[in-house]
Design a protein around this motif. Structure first.
Motif, short mmCIF file in Angstrom:
data_model
loop_
_atom_site.label_atom_id
_atom_site.label_comp_id
_atom_site.label_asym_id
_atom_site.label_seq_id
_atom_site.Cartn_x
_atom_site.Cartn_y
_atom_site.Cartn_z
N SER A 181 -22.44 -3.72 29.44
CA SER A 181 -23.90 -3.57 29.32
C SER A 181 -24.26 -2.78 28.08
O SER A 181 -25.17 -3.14 27.32
N PHE A 182 -23.53 -1.70 27.87
CA PHE A 182 -23.81 -0.84 26.71
C PHE A 182 -23.61 -1.62 25.40
O PHE A 182 -24.44 -1.59 24.50
N ASN A 183 -22.47 -2.33 25.32
CA ASN A 183 -22.16 -3.07 24.08
C ASN A 183 -23.20 -4.16 23.81
O ASN A 183 -23.54 -4.43 22.66
N HIS A 184 -23.69 -4.77 24.89
CA HIS A 184 -24.67 -5.85 24.69
C HIS A 184 -25.94 -5.33 24.03
O HIS A 184 -26.52 -6.00 23.16
N PHE A 185 -26.36 -4.12 24.41
CA PHE A 185 -27.60 -3.57 23.86
C PHE A 185 -27.36 -2.62 22.70
O PHE A 185 -28.31 -2.04 22.18
N ASP A 186 -26.09 -2.43 22.33
CA ASP A 186 -25.78 -1.63 21.13
C ASP A 186 -25.91 -2.55 19.91
O ASP A 186 -24.93 -3.10 19.41
N ARG A 187 -27.13 -2.75 19.46
CA ARG A 187 -27.42 -3.77 18.43
C ARG A 187 -26.66 -3.49 17.13
O ARG A 187 -26.19 -4.40 16.46
N LYS A 188 -26.60 -2.25 16.76
CA LYS A 188 -26.00 -1.92 15.46
C LYS A 188 -24.47 -1.77 15.53
O LYS A 188 -23.82 -1.56 14.51
N ARG A 189 -23.94 -1.88 16.75
CA ARG A 189 -22.47 -1.76 16.93
C ARG A 189 -21.92 -0.45 16.36
O ARG A 189 -20.87 -0.40 15.75
N ASN A 190 -22.68 0.61 16.58
CA ASN A 190 -22.22 1.92 16.09
C ASN A 190 -21.98 2.91 17.21
O ASN A 190 -21.89 4.10 16.99
N GLY A 191 -21.89 2.41 18.46
CA GLY A 191 -21.61 3.28 19.60
C GLY A 191 -22.82 4.04 20.09
O GLY A 191 -22.67 5.00 20.85
N MET A 192 -24.05 3.62 19.71
CA MET A 192 -25.26 4.31 20.13
C MET A 192 -26.39 3.30 20.33
O MET A 192 -26.44 2.29 19.64
N MET A 193 -27.26 3.60 21.31
CA MET A 193 -28.44 2.77 21.53
C MET A 193 -29.68 3.59 21.20
O MET A 193 -29.74 4.79 21.49
N ASP A 194 -30.69 2.92 20.62
CA ASP A 194 -31.96 3.62 20.44
C ASP A 194 -32.73 3.52 21.76
O ASP A 194 -32.38 2.76 22.66
#
Length: 897
Positions: free
Chosen positions: A764-777
């Protein structure tokens, strides 16, 4: 509590009777059977004492158990006291049917508590039937004093027996197997008391062969200190082959209830010790972080002034030593600090994870010691460090240039001073006063030649002055000596000019007397002087020192030298012509018999001087060739060093970038377990460590380049500084990534998360981690929560954001995401639970004393509480009482509850 810790394996053979068997009247109560007289006596005394221990709370008692319960009034009162409930209003009459009615009300109440009364009727109680009355009292004792006893899922008699066995197991000569003969010697009762109140009995002085003394000791201590009335007679128990089981059970149950509070206190003390141990460990980690942070910041604080000290040394050797000291700092002193900084960040993350898992507030370091503060200080250090290295190299180049100019200045000064030697004396001669016309003319021509020579040396004086000026502008350390020497030469030059003019004036006054001048001598002098100066200049150029930093620069010098060699044939023609003039003079003198003076009157330059200098010029040419070729070889070696460094740097730089990307992919990979990710990261870490030799080799080539004064490299875009920074970032990234996975494992195990759940979280986290930098806004995080079934309003989402992003960084990390997803189901201790445990230790008081803490807790944790608890404020407490309520709240960072 005692320190006896011996563990005992209990035999379950004595646990064969069901608790239900003791909740119904036994066959002993059969109407047609009689009690054993000894048992009846023991039951009468025990049951009477037991009833009175409760009736005295209502201000009454019984004397005769079968008589005093006949009217049912005290029986109803007894049931109200022990149950805490109200029975129906008793009948006030004294007739038999009134008494039967009251007894029936009591029996009905007993039946309402789930007790089956078999063969016991109100008439037998009213009639004073001893057997039935004792049976009824035993039923009451079973229901209200024994039935609720439960140890490890046993109940009633089995639970009470197991409790006795565990408490007396460590004591010598005690083996509780039943509720009759196991208690005859009195040691079991004394052991129960000593186990809970070792201050009341000295067990070591008891003897097995003194059962009466042991029993009386137990009875007296229990009555005096534990408020347990004496229910048995020591002689009756000792002299009875098998003491009455019901009497013993009744008496022993009083001990269980008396010490139940101690059991509760022990449980509460264990809970408090666990909480305090967590707090002490967290405080130790906080202190360790503060210490490491202070030491690292202090090292940075001490190092920066050293790097900011830009006071230049006066010699190249001293500056080279500064550069070597800087290399030692880079190789020896800084790498351990890089590791300390990385370890500090790891310790901080681990501590915060432990605090979250133990429901503690996040750790806030002292002002100026946050991880961000250390990162900023480190960034400042590296900026100063970079500037310091650039300054060092600039200063070395400046000193190199200064040394070159100083040596060149000395050479030109020496040549000039050698030329001016004796010139002032020559210009001051009065030889023309007694000379003949020919001699006067000769002196005049000679002076003209000198003026020509003087003019030719003007360029050298100007060069000397220009070099001195440049040395001053470059802040040469011995500028005073340079200036003094330059000033002396300039003053001498001015004086020579003055003297030259004065001598010309003197010669011109008598020039009309001198008309005959040997034209050939004059021509020789005029042509020899510039040619001589040319040879002097040529020798000076051939001996001139040079400094170059590339093959192109040395090739330029070689080209200039080749051009000089091309002029030698034309110069040789001039030499032949000049020597031809001298030969012509000798030929005319010989032909016409003219007396030839030993010296040319117009010049000090002799033909032999021309010959000698020409030979010197021819010898210096090949020597110059050799020096230039040696410099070519040196520059070629430098070029090889550049290419060698570039070849390695162009491999290492991309390798570091590739590893950074691979580590990033491993950290977000959900194909395997966290342990597999950890193994992969450990393997990456080992590969990185093994690669360190390549960095060291590159450092060696970099040092060789600096020692060869190579400061640029067109073959690569990677400098040593780039590689160093990339390497340090790689080390920090792998260590930080490993720590993040360790924290995820710690969270998973502590929260009971399955690997499948963790993989779902990661997916789930990876799917919404758009920038692929280990963080979600925040917007992506909101979308992620909605996709997982959360119904979010603005207020609820704002609350969740304060949990996952307490520092308002504007991003949500994977660790924060996991913490949130597992937070609601976490089973952690709370301030209320700790407060309740302290309340048990304090016997329900709102305060606790120092003595109670020392008695109930281990010494170390008791002192921990005493040193941190505030004084209790209230008139209901003795002096020195402590406030456990505010202390419990402070453990969890909460305000007083």
């Amino acid at each position: 509590m005692t320190a006896i810790e011996t563990q005992v394996q209990y035999n379950s053979s004595y646990l064969m009777i069901s608790s239900e068997d003791y909740m119904v009247p036994e066959e002993d109560w059969d109407r047609d059977l009689l009690l054993d007289p000894a048992w009846e006596k023991q039951q009468r005394k025990t049951f009477t004492a037991w009833c009175n221990s409760h009736l005295r709370k209502a201000g009454t008692q019984i004397e005769n158990i079968e008589e005093d319960f006949r009217n049912g009034l005290k029986l109803m009162l007894l049931l109200e006291v022990i149950s805490g409930e109200r029975l129906p209003k008793p009948d006030k009459g004294k007739m038999r049917f009134h008494k039967i009615a009251n007894v029936n009300k009591a029996l009905d109440f007993i039946s309402s508590k789930g007790v089956k009364l078999v063969s016991i009727g109100a008439e037998e109680i009213v009639d004073g039937n001893v057997k039935m009355t004792l049976g009824m009292i035993w039923t009451i004792i079973l229901r209200f004093a024994i039935q609720d006893i439960s140890i490890e899922e046993t109940s009633a008699k089995e639970g009470l027996l197991l409790w006795c066995q565990r408490k007396t197991a460590p004591y010598r000569n005690v083996n509780v197997q039943n509720f009759h003969i196991s208690w005859k010697d009195g040691l079991a009762l004394c052991a129960l008391i000593h186990r809970h109140r070792p201050d009341l009995i000295d067990y070591s002085k008891l003897r097995k062969d003194d059962p009466v003394g042991n029993l009386n000791t137990a009875f007296e201590v229990a009555e005096k200190f534990l408020d347990i009335p004496k229910m048995l007679d020591a002689e009756d128990i000792v002299n009875t082959p098998k003491p009455d089981e019901k009497a013993i059970m009744t008496y022993v149950s009083c001990f269980y209830h008396a010490f139940a509070g101690a059991e509760q206190a022990e449980t509460a003390a264990n809970r408090i010790c666990k909480v305090l141990a967590v707090n002490q460990e967290n405080e130790r980690l906080m202190e360790e972080y503060e210490k490491l942070a202070s030491e690292l910041l202090e090292w940075i604080r001490r190092t920066i002034p050293w790097l900011e000290n830009r006071v230049a040394e006066q010699t190249m050797q001293a500056m080279q030593q500064k550069l070597e000291d800087f290399r030692d700092y880079r190789r020896v002193h800084k790498p351990p600090k890089v590791q300390e900084k990385c370890q500090l960040e790891i310790n901080f993350n681990t501590l915060q994870t432990k605090l979250r898992l133990s429901n503690r507030p996040a750790f806030m370091p002292s002002e100026g010691k946050m991880v961000s503060d250390i990162a900023n200080a480190w960034k400042g250090l590296e900026q100063v460090e970079k500037g310091y290295e650039e300054w060092l190299l600039t200063e070395i180049r400046r000193l190199e240039r200064l040394d070159h100019l100083a040596e060149k200045f000395k050479q030109k000064c020496s040549l000039h001073e050698a030329w001016t030697t004796g010139k002032q004396e020559l210009l001051s001669l009065k030889d023309y006063e007694s000379a003949s016309l020919i001699e006067i003319r000769a002196l005049m021509r000679k002076h003209e030649a000198f003026e020509s020579d003087l003019a030719a040396h003007q360029d050298r004086v100007e060069q000397i002055a220009a070099i001195a000026q440049e040395l001053n502008e470059l802040d040469y350390h011995d500028a005073a000596t340079i200036n003094a020497r330059c000033q002396g030469i300039c003053d001498q030059w001015d004086n020579l000019g003055t003297l030259t003019q004065k001598r010309r004036d003197s010669l011109e006054r008598v020039e009309k007397l001198c008309e005959t001048i040997d034209q050939l001598y004059l021509e020789f002098a005029k042509r020899a002087a510039p040619f001589n100066n040319w040879m002097d200049g040529a020798m000076e150029d051939l001996k001139d020192m040079f400094i170059v930093h590339s093959i192109e620069e040395i090739q330029s010098l070689i080209t200039a030298h080749d051009q000089f060699k091309a002029t030698l044939p034309e110069a040789d023609k001039e030499r032949v012509a000049i020597m031809g003039i001298q030969n012509e003079i000798l030929k005319i003198a010989q032909t016409y018999g003219i007396k030839v003076l030993g010296e040319n009157p117009y010049t000090v330059i002799t033909p032999q001087d021309i010959i000698n200098k020409w030979e010197a010029v021819k010898q210096l040419g090949p020597m110059r060739d050799q020096i230039l070729q040696e410099e070519v070889a040196r520059q070629q070696a430098n070029e090889r060093l550049r290419r060698q460094f570039a070849a390695q740097a162009n491999i290492i730089g991309p390798w570091i970038q590739t590893k950074m990307e691979e580590i990033s992919h491993v950290s977000i990979d959900i194909a395997g377990s966290l342990e597999e990710q950890m193994n992969n990261l450990k393997q990456y870490e080992q590969n990185i460590i093994n690669y360190k030799s390549n960095i060291d080799k590159l450092e060696g080539d970099h040092q060789l380049s600096q020692e060869g004064l190579i400061f640029d490299n067109k073959h690569t875009n990677y400098t040593m500084e780039h590689v160093r920074v990339g390497w340090e970032q790689l080390l920090t990234t792998i260590a930080r990534t490993i720590n993040e996975v360790e924290n995820q494992i710690l969270t998973r195990d502590a929260k009971g998360i399955s690997q499948e759940q963790l993989n779902e979280f990661r997916a789930s986290f990876n799917h919404f981690d758009r920038k692929r930098n280990g963080m979600m806004d925040p917007d992506d995080f909101r979308a992620c929560l909605i996709s997982m079934g959360y119904d979010l309003g603005e207020v609820e989402f704002a609350r969740i954001m304060t949990l996952v992003d307490p520092n308002n960084t504007g991003v949500v990390t994977f660790q924060a995401f996991i913490d949130f997803m597992t937070r609601e189901t976490a089973e952690t201790d709370t301030a209320e639970q700790v407060m309740a445990s302290f309340k048990i230790l304090a016997s329900d008081k709102t305060y606790i004393t120092v003595e109670e803490l020392k008695r109930e807790l281990p010494p170390e944790q008791a002192e921990y509480c005493i040193s941190r608890m505030t004084r209790y404020v209230g008139s209901d407490a003795p002096p020195g009482a402590l406030d456990y309520t505010s202390f419990s709240s402070a453990l969890y960072g909460e305000s007083d509850l």
